[in-house]
Design a protein around this motif. Structure first.
Motif, PDB file in Angstrom:
ATOM      1  N   ASN A 249       1.027  -1.290   0.141  1.00 29.10           N
ATOM      2  CA  ASN A 249       0.021  -0.215  -0.066  1.00 29.10           C
ATOM      3  C   ASN A 249       0.572   1.377  -0.157  1.00 29.10           C
ATOM      4  O   ASN A 249       1.902   1.286   0.358  1.00 29.10           O
ATOM      5  CB  ASN A 249      -0.687   0.035   1.144  1.00 29.10           C
ATOM      6  CG  ASN A 249      -1.955  -1.130   1.221  1.00 29.10           C
ATOM      7  OD1 ASN A 249      -2.438  -1.449   0.072  1.00 29.10           O
ATOM      8  ND2 ASN A 249      -2.675  -1.336   2.383  1.00 29.10           N
ATOM      9  N   GLY A 250       0.217   2.371  -0.345  1.00 24.45           N
ATOM     10  CA  GLY A 250       1.099   3.553  -0.207  1.00 24.45           C
ATOM     11  C   GLY A 250       0.571   4.623   0.843  1.00 24.45           C
ATOM     12  O   GLY A 250      -0.183   3.726   1.626  1.00 24.45           O
ATOM     13  N   LEU A 251       0.992   5.608   0.994  1.00 19.74           N
ATOM     14  CA  LEU A 251       0.675   6.605   2.193  1.00 19.74           C
ATOM     15  C   LEU A 251       0.160   7.904   1.472  1.00 19.74           C
ATOM     16  O   LEU A 251       0.692   8.201   0.324  1.00 19.74           O
ATOM     17  CB  LEU A 251       2.008   6.704   2.992  1.00 19.74           C
ATOM     18  CG  LEU A 251       1.808   7.694   4.136  1.00 19.74           C
ATOM     19  CD1 LEU A 251       1.060   6.929   5.121  1.00 19.74           C
ATOM     20  CD2 LEU A 251       3.254   7.715   4.584  1.00 19.74           C
ATOM     21  N   ASP A 252      -0.859   8.441   2.231  1.00 25.23           N
ATOM     22  CA  ASP A 252      -1.175   9.733   1.769  1.00 25.23           C
ATOM     23  C   ASP A 252      -0.102  10.692   1.872  1.00 25.23           C
ATOM     24  O   ASP A 252      -0.330  11.217   3.351  1.00 25.23           O
ATOM     25  CB  ASP A 252      -2.634  10.207   2.352  1.00 25.23           C
ATOM     26  CG  ASP A 252      -3.138  11.205   1.710  1.00 25.23           C
ATOM     27  OD1 ASP A 252      -2.440  12.369   1.233  1.00 25.23           O
ATOM     28  OD2 ASP A 252      -4.455  11.495   1.693  1.00 25.23           O
ATOM     29  N   THR A 253       0.727  11.050   1.271  1.00 23.93           N
ATOM     30  CA  THR A 253       1.884  11.916   1.455  1.00 23.93           C
ATOM     31  C   THR A 253       1.620  13.337   1.752  1.00 23.93           C
ATOM     32  O   THR A 253       2.389  14.039   2.338  1.00 23.93           O
ATOM     33  CB  THR A 253       3.058  11.553   0.687  1.00 23.93           C
ATOM     34  OG1 THR A 253       2.630  11.582  -0.654  1.00 23.93           O
ATOM     35  CG2 THR A 253       3.944  10.415   0.730  1.00 23.93           C
ATOM     36  N   ASP A 254       0.516  13.907   1.229  1.00 27.61           N
ATOM     37  CA  ASP A 254      -0.214  14.951   1.647  1.00 27.61           C
ATOM     38  C   ASP A 254      -0.449  15.238   3.125  1.00 27.61           C
ATOM     39  O   ASP A 254      -0.321  16.181   3.692  1.00 27.61           O
ATOM     40  CB  ASP A 254      -1.023  15.548   0.757  1.00 27.61           C
ATOM     41  CG  ASP A 254      -0.360  15.951  -0.417  1.00 27.61           C
ATOM     42  OD1 ASP A 254       0.570  16.485  -0.631  1.00 27.61           O
ATOM     43  OD2 ASP A 254      -1.185  15.930  -1.477  1.00 27.61           O
ATOM     44  N   GLU A 255      -1.494  14.166   3.564  1.00 25.05           N
ATOM     45  CA  GLU A 255      -1.818  14.063   4.562  1.00 25.05           C
ATOM     46  C   GLU A 255      -0.740  13.887   5.890  1.00 25.05           C
ATOM     47  O   GLU A 255      -0.838  14.540   6.836  1.00 25.05           O
ATOM     48  CB  GLU A 255      -2.946  12.982   4.730  1.00 25.05           C
ATOM     49  CG  GLU A 255      -3.844  12.545   6.116  1.00 25.05           C
ATOM     50  CD  GLU A 255      -4.458  13.699   6.514  1.00 25.05           C
ATOM     51  OE1 GLU A 255      -5.057  14.500   5.723  1.00 25.05           O
ATOM     52  OE2 GLU A 255      -4.505  13.980   7.873  1.00 25.05           O
ATOM     53  N   PHE A 256       0.109  13.191   5.487  1.00 24.23           N
ATOM     54  CA  PHE A 256       1.153  12.743   6.668  1.00 24.23           C
ATOM     55  C   PHE A 256       2.471  13.410   5.907  1.00 24.23           C
ATOM     56  O   PHE A 256       3.274  12.742   5.354  1.00 24.23           O
ATOM     57  CB  PHE A 256       1.445  11.261   6.554  1.00 24.23           C
ATOM     58  CG  PHE A 256       0.059  10.679   7.424  1.00 24.23           C
ATOM     59  CD1 PHE A 256       0.063  10.549   8.430  1.00 24.23           C
ATOM     60  CD2 PHE A 256      -0.598   9.712   6.414  1.00 24.23           C
ATOM     61  CE1 PHE A 256      -1.422  10.010   9.142  1.00 24.23           C
ATOM     62  CE2 PHE A 256      -1.734   9.256   7.010  1.00 24.23           C
ATOM     63  CZ  PHE A 256      -1.977   9.203   8.222  1.00 24.23           C
TER      64      PHE A 256
END
Ligand code: ADP
Length: 481
Positions: A249-256
């Protein structure tokens, strides 16, 4: 442009009980629409959030039969960040206070949902090139596609993919009731396709009938092929061969993003992490009543309080660790009471050194990711894991057990050639965890420059959804070529 339909029981921003909803909400956005237009179909639960913030368009209605039953369904659509969501309305099935209830109810509810996926496509006159189904709740979709809807021209050439986010949940129930509730032809049951050890098992059906099966890391996929990790289905996964793979899975890099996160005490980036993390640490220590000490190693954990997450290892070795080191521990979690009790015992016995917070708090979780030096995840099993990705993005070095997605994403640190991303141990054993913590302390206290280089390296890693989407795109391409 090809059509992909996500059949999934939860998706951000409407309904979330776990990581599945994040995947269903984020992955479609990461695709280039010129190649793959991904639409998402979820139940319109009465407990859905934010519904009134979006304009829902009524697309049509139909009575859907499921064996001898028949229920009304309304189909609504709305667009969120450029992604079309279809919401399937059935007051009879989806009006409870939570999306999931008792398994005997859920088997019927999600059999119905899976059937409605096809009927809704008919209302919309929408031909999916691929139906990408997630977890047991959508497991009947590949089965219906190859049985009840195999001769329907709307689904001519439609392929199916089934993704498993957690193998623990398989949709198991009394076989005779599964026969009655799914309305599938007798031939499916005569072959035992939906049966496992005498029980009905929806997930098994999906694995057999889907064209491709995936899970959320390659290591978890490999573990699922073994008797230890296969939850009774390892032979089916081995049988699937190359049609069963893992994609992290990826990560919401804007959120985190520690440079923008409004919940942390001070924003920082890869250039300013030294002062930034120090300030976050000191303020976190003050807030939680820990001894304020910028030089002490602060070890954090944010997790469901569940046996899966390895708390028995922590509580077994914590006192030995605390009495032989200066480090501090901070826990944030909610879940099983007996785990909470053991963690509270530690914070009562070691005030100023251990802080236990039994609650769910997004705000505190961000402060822990930002303020700690080490993030602990000694899980028994971990399909993918999100927390270790968040912690690396915040420059907090993960210390994990080598299982599933943790093994795949946290390459062990090697102090000689400076490779690796974090600290890890192989066996589910408290003293291996203790030794690994001691090794991390050695680097933290005695090799500060190496530690800082590791922080810098982790903060620069790319865990964005685009990386995962590229892998899913290859999978889709392969199916449709
Ligand atoms: P799982 O999905 O098995 O719970 P993951 O590591 O994939 O584990 O994801 C857990 C997510 O939930 C992380 O984002 C973590 O920060 C968050 N989380 C877990 N417990 C809490 C809590 N008590 N308060 C705030 N966030 C939490």
């Amino acid at each position: 442009m090809k059509n992909v339909l996500f059949a999934v029981s939860e998706a951000v921003p409407f309904i979330k009980t776990g990581g599945l909803a994040d995947v269903a909400g984020a992955l479609p956005k990461a695709f280039d629409k010129k190649e793959y237009d991904i639409k998402v179909m979820i139940p319109k639960y009465a407990c859905c959030e934010h519904l009134n913030e979006y304009e829902l368009v009524f697309e049509g209605e139909v009575d859907v039969s499921l064996a001898w039953r028949k229920q009304y369904v309304g189909v609504f659509s709305t667009v969120v960040d450029g992604v079309t969501f279809y919401l399937l309305d059935s007051e009879y099935y989806f009006s409870g206070p939570k999306p999931y209830g008792q398994i005997y109810e859920d088997i019927e509810k999600f059999s119905f949902y899976s059937k409605v996926v096809f009927e809704a496509c008919k209302i919309l006159n929408y031909h999916p090139d691929i139906i990408h189904c997630h977890d047991w709740q959508a497991a009947l979709v590949p089965v219906y596609l190859k049985t009840l809807y195999k001769d329907d021209p709307l689904f001519a050439g439609t392929k199916s993919i089934f993704t498993i986010h957690n193998l623990l949940f398989q949709g198991r129930w009394i076989i005779d009731e599964v026969k009655d509730k799914t309305g599938l032809p007798e031939s499916v049951f005569a072959n035992g396709d939906l049966e496992c050890y005498g029980e009905g098992n929806l997930l098994k059906g999906a694995v057999l009938y889907a064209d491709k099966v995936t899970t959320v890391s390659q290591v978890y996929a490999d573990e699922m092929k073994t008797p230890e990790g296969g939850e009774g289905l390892d032979n089916i996964f081995r049988f699937k061969g190359d049609n069963f793979t893992g994609i992290v899975n990826g990560l919401d890099t804007d959120e985190f993003d520690p440079s923008k996160d409004k919940m942390i005490f001070k924003n920082y980036d890869v250039k300013t992490f030294k002062t930034g993390k120090r300030e976050n640490k000191l303020k976190l220590q003050k807030m939680l009543g820990l001894n304020e000490d910028k030089d002490v190693m602060l070890i954090g954990m944010v997790s469901r309080l569940s046996v899966q997450k390895g708390f028995d290892l922590i509580t077994y070795m914590a006192e030995e660790f605390l009495t032989t080191s200066h480090s501090q521990l901070v826990f944030l979690g909610s879940g099983e009471d007996n785990i909470a009790d053991k963690l509270c015992y530690l914070s009562n016995k070691y005030p100023g050194r251990v802080s236990t917070n039994v609650c769910y708090s997004e705000d505190l979780s961000r402060k822990i990711y930002a303020g700690c030096d080490v993030f602990l995840m000694p899980s028994q099993f971990e399909p993918c894991g999100l927390s270790q990705l968040i912690s690396m993005r915040y420059g907090t070095i993960p210390l994990v057990r080598e299982t599933g997605g943790l093994k795949e994403t946290v390459e062990p640190y090697n102090e000689y050639d400076k490779t690796g991303r974090g600290f890890s141990f192989a066996n589910y054993n408290a003293h291996e965890l203790l030794e690994t913590l001691r090794y991390a302390q050695k680097i933290f206290y005695d090799q500060k420059k190496d530690w800082d280089a590791l922080v810098r390296k982790d903060m620069k890693l790319d865990f964005s959804w685009e990386v995962s989407a590229e892998k899913y795109k290859e999978l889709y391409d392969g199916l449709l070529e």
